[in-house]
Scaffold this motif. Sequence first.
Motif, mmCIF file in Angstrom:
data_model
loop_
_atom_site.group_PDB
_atom_site.id
_atom_site.type_symbol
_atom_site.label_atom_id
_atom_site.label_comp_id
_atom_site.label_asym_id
_atom_site.label_seq_id
_atom_site.Cartn_x
_atom_site.Cartn_y
_atom_site.Cartn_z
ATOM 1 N N ALA A 95 26.081 49.872 31.080
ATOM 2 C CA ALA A 95 27.484 49.479 30.958
ATOM 3 C C ALA A 95 27.977 48.810 32.233
ATOM 4 C CB ALA A 95 28.340 50.698 30.630
ATOM 5 N N VAL A 96 27.604 49.367 33.389
ATOM 6 C CA VAL A 96 28.063 48.842 34.674
ATOM 7 C C VAL A 96 27.488 47.448 34.933
ATOM 8 C CG1 VAL A 96 27.957 49.165 37.178
ATOM 9 C CG2 VAL A 96 28.473 51.107 35.697
ATOM 10 N N THR A 97 26.215 47.253 34.561
ATOM 11 C CA THR A 97 25.547 45.985 34.852
ATOM 12 C C THR A 97 25.744 44.932 33.763
ATOM 13 O OG1 THR A 97 23.475 46.816 33.861
ATOM 14 C CG2 THR A 97 23.775 47.125 36.236
ATOM 15 N N LEU A 98 26.522 45.248 32.735
ATOM 16 C CA LEU A 98 26.815 44.236 31.716
ATOM 17 C C LEU A 98 27.502 43.056 32.387
ATOM 18 C CD1 LEU A 98 26.588 44.002 28.554
ATOM 19 C CD2 LEU A 98 29.017 44.607 28.494
ATOM 20 N N PRO A 99 26.978 41.830 32.217
ATOM 21 C CA PRO A 99 27.556 40.692 32.942
ATOM 22 C C PRO A 99 28.993 40.397 32.534
ATOM 23 C CG PRO A 99 25.932 39.950 31.330
ATOM 24 C CD PRO A 99 25.826 41.441 31.393
ATOM 25 N N LEU A 100 29.771 39.949 33.493
ATOM 26 C CA LEU A 100 31.167 39.579 33.269
ATOM 27 C C LEU A 100 31.236 38.124 32.839
ATOM 28 C CD1 LEU A 100 34.222 40.436 33.646
ATOM 29 C CD2 LEU A 100 34.049 39.374 35.919
ATOM 30 N N TRP A 101 31.935 37.851 31.736
ATOM 31 C CA TRP A 101 32.086 36.479 31.279
ATOM 32 C C TRP A 101 33.068 35.745 32.198
ATOM 33 C CZ3 TRP A 101 29.955 32.770 28.643
ATOM 34 C CH2 TRP A 101 30.717 31.652 28.303
ATOM 35 N N VAL A 102 32.640 34.618 32.730
ATOM 36 C CA VAL A 102 33.482 33.805 33.603
ATOM 37 C C VAL A 102 33.779 32.488 32.887
ATOM 38 C CG1 VAL A 102 33.702 32.722 35.868
ATOM 39 C CG2 VAL A 102 32.376 34.842 35.630
ATOM 40 N N SER A 103 34.991 32.362 32.388
ATOM 41 C CA SER A 103 35.357 31.169 31.622
ATOM 42 C C SER A 103 35.603 29.978 32.530
ATOM 43 C CB SER A 103 36.628 31.431 30.804
ATOM 44 O OG SER A 103 36.444 32.448 29.863
ATOM 45 N N LYS A 104 35.223 28.803 32.039
ATOM 46 C CA LYS A 104 35.629 27.563 32.685
ATOM 47 C C LYS A 104 37.048 27.236 32.197
ATOM 48 C CE LYS A 104 30.922 25.712 32.927
ATOM 49 N NZ LYS A 104 30.022 24.615 32.535
ATOM 50 N N LYS A 156 31.102 41.500 29.409
ATOM 51 C CA LYS A 156 32.390 42.132 29.671
ATOM 52 C C LYS A 156 33.459 41.049 29.707
ATOM 53 C CE LYS A 156 31.142 44.468 33.391
ATOM 54 N NZ LYS A 156 31.134 45.361 34.576
ATOM 55 N N ALA A 157 34.614 41.344 29.128
ATOM 56 C CA ALA A 157 35.742 40.408 29.193
ATOM 57 C C ALA A 157 36.529 40.668 30.473
ATOM 58 C CB ALA A 157 36.640 40.571 27.971
ATOM 59 N N ASN A 158 37.008 39.595 31.082
ATOM 60 C CA ASN A 158 37.796 39.710 32.312
ATOM 61 C C ASN A 158 39.274 39.836 31.943
ATOM 62 O OD1 ASN A 158 39.084 39.451 34.781
ATOM 63 N ND2 ASN A 158 37.776 37.802 35.497
ATOM 64 N N PRO A 159 39.901 40.996 32.198
ATOM 65 C CA PRO A 159 41.312 41.175 31.833
ATOM 66 C C PRO A 159 42.240 40.182 32.532
ATOM 67 C CG PRO A 159 40.293 43.267 32.439
ATOM 68 C CD PRO A 159 39.336 42.191 32.839
ATOM 69 N N GLU A 160 41.815 39.673 33.701
ATOM 70 C CA GLU A 160 42.675 38.790 34.479
ATOM 71 C C GLU A 160 42.668 37.353 33.958
ATOM 72 O OE1 GLU A 160 41.002 39.379 38.310
ATOM 73 O OE2 GLU A 160 41.916 41.350 38.605
ATOM 74 N N THR A 161 41.589 36.964 33.271
ATOM 75 C CA THR A 161 41.497 35.585 32.769
ATOM 76 C C THR A 161 41.412 35.504 31.246
ATOM 77 O OG1 THR A 161 39.084 35.633 33.041
ATOM 78 C CG2 THR A 161 40.384 34.774 34.885
ATOM 79 N N ASP A 162 40.885 36.533 30.593
ATOM 80 C CA ASP A 162 40.707 36.513 29.131
ATOM 81 C C ASP A 162 41.218 37.804 28.488
ATOM 82 O OD1 ASP A 162 39.211 33.949 28.999
ATOM 83 O OD2 ASP A 162 37.705 35.070 30.130
ATOM 84 N N PRO A 163 42.487 38.148 28.696
ATOM 85 C CA PRO A 163 43.004 39.406 28.135
ATOM 86 C C PRO A 163 42.940 39.458 26.611
ATOM 87 C CG PRO A 163 44.812 38.017 28.910
ATOM 88 C CD PRO A 163 43.546 37.380 29.388
ATOM 89 N N ARG A 210 41.471 45.507 35.332
ATOM 90 C CA ARG A 210 40.633 44.732 36.255
ATOM 91 C C ARG A 210 39.228 44.641 35.684
ATOM 92 N NH1 ARG A 210 41.270 48.382 41.418
ATOM 93 N NH2 ARG A 210 40.823 49.874 39.744
ATOM 94 N N PRO A 211 38.428 43.679 36.142
ATOM 95 C CA PRO A 211 37.084 43.491 35.570
ATOM 96 C C PRO A 211 36.216 44.732 35.602
ATOM 97 C CG PRO A 211 37.661 41.615 36.954
ATOM 98 C CD PRO A 211 38.749 42.631 37.149
ATOM 99 N N GLN A 212 36.358 45.567 36.632
ATOM 100 C CA GLN A 212 35.502 46.753 36.758
ATOM 101 C C GLN A 212 36.060 47.976 36.032
ATOM 102 O OE1 GLN A 212 37.293 45.294 39.130
ATOM 103 N NE2 GLN A 212 37.940 46.679 40.759
#
Length: 292
Positions: free
Chosen positions: A124-133, A215-222, A253-255
Amino acid sequence: MASGSSSTAAAEARIKELLKELYHLIHEVQDERARGEHNLTNITKTHERMQAEQRISPYYKNKLRGLYTTAMQDAEAEAELLRRALDKIGEIKGIRENRRLGDSDRPKQILRRGVLMTMLQQNAVTLPLWVSKPGEKPPQLCGAVPADNNYVAKQGDKVAARVRGSDGEENWILAEVVSFSSSSNKYEVDDIDAEEDKERHTLSKRRIVPLPIWKANPETDPEALFPKDTLVLALYPQTTCFYRALIHEPPKRPQDDYWVLFEDTSYPEGYSPPLTVAQRYVIACKEDKSKK
């Protein structure tokens, strides 16, 4: 045996090559970040000079416009390097997983409960974070974004599987995909917590829910997260079973993890106190329409 040894050697060679590429990418990220920080320092100093002079001249306007343009380019260059580094990490993990699945000479490893729980937490911790363009939408299986109807989970993927126990009761368990038959539209999956090799289930596609792979980033992809009060299936802490729950608080937050309220009739409100569950193990609740 010779072919198995050669494939293992090829996998090891590819991993070493990828690790070298990852090493160089990380150094490029550091260099790019240093360049960006130098430019940000210039922006700060320019603002300080403007405040000291208490005026905004055309010179400062043009200078700041150029500095901010460069800062945006620096940030995008660093982001692209990070995306490439994440791709390398994903490829390394994929090779290692394929090598594990392809090693048919070894019996299935039975993990102690504590070791299994630690492994699930690390996954779960190492699941990559999606970084949107800019302007890009999160893909399927990013956070709460469901898989398309035609999506097929790959061998080794973790899924939630609805199985019928020896007592006739049906439960959602954490399982690993063994294979998928397009002709029968059925999966073969292994119970992740099986104590013997025989814990294998053949299930229709509608009894399988793929877990998030990003993982979805709450700060960019809520919008890629389940909102408060959504009914979901969540992995109960220190178990390998999914139960119905309400989202009490989505990650900020992402984490961060979700805070969820599990359905529990032993409490007057009908729900447990808030418990944390990682994005990896929170999925949409599929209502029971059929017991078949």
